[in-house]
Design an enzyme around this catalytic site. Sequence first.
Site, PDB file in Angstrom:
ATOM      1  N   TYR B 142       0.838  -1.206   0.000  1.00 23.14           N
ATOM      2  CA  TYR B 142       0.000   0.000   0.000  1.00 23.14           C
ATOM      3  C   TYR B 142       0.869   1.249   0.000  1.00 23.14           C
ATOM      4  O   TYR B 142       2.008   1.226   0.475  1.00 23.14           O
ATOM      5  CB  TYR B 142      -0.975  -0.004   1.182  1.00 23.14           C
ATOM      6  CG  TYR B 142      -0.327  -0.044   2.543  1.00 23.14           C
ATOM      7  CD1 TYR B 142       0.075   1.118   3.191  1.00 23.14           C
ATOM      8  CD2 TYR B 142      -0.127  -1.264   3.181  1.00 23.14           C
ATOM      9  CE1 TYR B 142       0.666   1.076   4.433  1.00 23.14           C
ATOM     10  CE2 TYR B 142       0.472  -1.321   4.431  1.00 23.14           C
ATOM     11  CZ  TYR B 142       0.866  -0.144   5.050  1.00 23.14           C
ATOM     12  OH  TYR B 142       1.458  -0.200   6.284  1.00 23.14           O
ATOM     13  N   HIS B 155       3.597  -6.810   4.494  1.00 23.90           N
ATOM     14  CA  HIS B 155       4.099  -7.134   5.833  1.00 23.90           C
ATOM     15  C   HIS B 155       2.965  -7.435   6.784  1.00 23.90           C
ATOM     16  O   HIS B 155       1.832  -7.002   6.575  1.00 23.90           O
ATOM     17  CB  HIS B 155       4.956  -5.988   6.392  1.00 23.90           C
ATOM     18  CG  HIS B 155       4.180  -4.710   6.570  1.00 23.90           C
ATOM     19  ND1 HIS B 155       3.990  -3.808   5.565  1.00 23.90           N
ATOM     20  CD2 HIS B 155       3.531  -4.209   7.651  1.00 23.90           C
ATOM     21  CE1 HIS B 155       3.259  -2.786   6.011  1.00 23.90           C
ATOM     22  NE2 HIS B 155       2.969  -3.015   7.275  1.00 23.90           N
TER      23      HIS B 155
END
Lengths: 200, 236
Positions: B142, B155
Site C-alpha cells: 500500500y 508485511h
Amino acid sequence: MSETREKPAGITPSQTVGPYFAYGLTPRQEYAWRDAFDTPVATADTDGTRIRIIGAVLDGDGKPVPDAMIEIWQADATGRYAHPRDDRGRANSAFKGFGRCGADKTGSFAFDTIKPGGVPGPGGKVQAPHIVVCLFARGMLRHLYTRLYFPDDAATHATDSVLALVPTDRRATLIAERDGDVYRFDIRIQGDSETVFFDL
Amino acid sequence: MTLIYPKSSNAAHPAYDFGGYRSTGKRHPLKPLIIMPHTLSELTGPVYGHDAVRDNEFDLTKQHLGEPLGERIVVAGRVLDEDGRPQPNTLIEIWQANACGRYVHGVDQHPAPLDPNFTGAGRAVTDADGRYKFVTIKPGAYPWGNHHNAWRPNHIHFSLFGPSFLSRIVTQMYFPGDPLFPFDPIFNSITDAKVRDRMVCRFDLGTTVPDWALGYQFDIVLRGRTATPTEEPHDE
C-alpha cells in the site's frame, strides 16, 4: 539441558507499530475485535489505593501524538509483581499489573489502577514506588521506556537508586502531578522538558 | 534458571532517529537515554498465556460469515530466546492489511476496497515448544505519504511479550524477495542486511498445505539468555 539447539545469530529487530495498530492492539469499542487485556488495570478484588493515571503524549513541536500506544507494568500495593521471577509469593488477587491504552485524538491516555508499593532494588534497598511505562508510536522505530514516580513519596525519591542516575534538573519529568486520586504524567518526546527515557 | 538481558543485543534495533523515515524527526528523544541497571521491575513482565486467547483467534480467515478474498497463507514458526531456547506460553498479537493493501483502521484512506470478511487481527500463544501458527491472507502492498511514490512492502505486524518487559517487541514480518525492499525506509532502518533478513519469513513446502494454502516459516528471537559465570556481570 543436554539437548542440542542452534544458537540464533541475534534478536529480531524492532519496527514501528505504525499508524494502524488500534484495531489489533487496542480495539475497545471501535472495531469488531475484542481487547485481550482488561480495562481497568485494577480488578475488583485488588487491594490498595485506587488511583487514576492520565496524561498526553507530545511530539517535538508540542503537538499531541494521537497514534501512540502506552503500556504500564507495575507491582501491587505490597510491592509484588505478578510474575514467576518475583519469588516472594504471588501478588494478591487477579491483579496482573499490566495496562495498555491507545492515545486518543488529543494524544491522551488514562489508566485506572492502584498505587504500587516499593519494590526491591539494587543492593537490597527498596526502590521508591514507581510504574514502568512503555511508549510506542507511528514514527518510532523502537519503543521507549520511562518510569512514573509519585509526588507523595518525595522522601524515598532521595534514596532511589534509579532516580539517582538521572540529572537533578530532569528528575521532575518522571514525577507525576497529583490532583486528589488522579496523577498526571505527560510524556514529552522532545523539548526543554523532554521526558527522561531509559536505556535498558 | 536466571535470564539476563545483555544490552549489546539491542544493537540489532534501528536508531530512534532515521532520516529516511520522516516521522521519526519529531518523535525521537534528543537527550541521551539514561543508562540504568535492570531491577526486578524490568526483569518481570506481564504474564498472558492461553487465558488471553480464544481458540479461533489464530485463524484470520474465519472471523466473519464468509471467507476473505485473497491468497490464503499459513504463517508458522517458533519464538526463541538468544540461546535458542523455545519460549512457551508467549502471547503473539498480529495485525495486517487485507489482500488489497487496505487496513480496517479508520485513518486508512487508501482507495482500495475493504473486505467485509476480513478484519486483519489475530492472536496466538506459543505451545510448549515455542511454536505458533496463524492462518491468514497475504497482505497487499500500500502507498504511504513518506515520500513521492512511497509504498510499503507486504508485511504483517507482530507484537510479543516474552519472559519480561525487556523482551517486549513490536516488529514487522516481510515476505521473501519483495521488490519494494530497496525503497522502504522502515525496512532499511535496520542497516545491517543480515539483521534485516531476520524480519523476512521463508517459504516452506512443509508448512504449505496441499490444495489449500502456501506456508511460511517465521522464527522470532527475543532478548534474554541464560546467565553463566562467564557472561557479562549480572544485571540485577
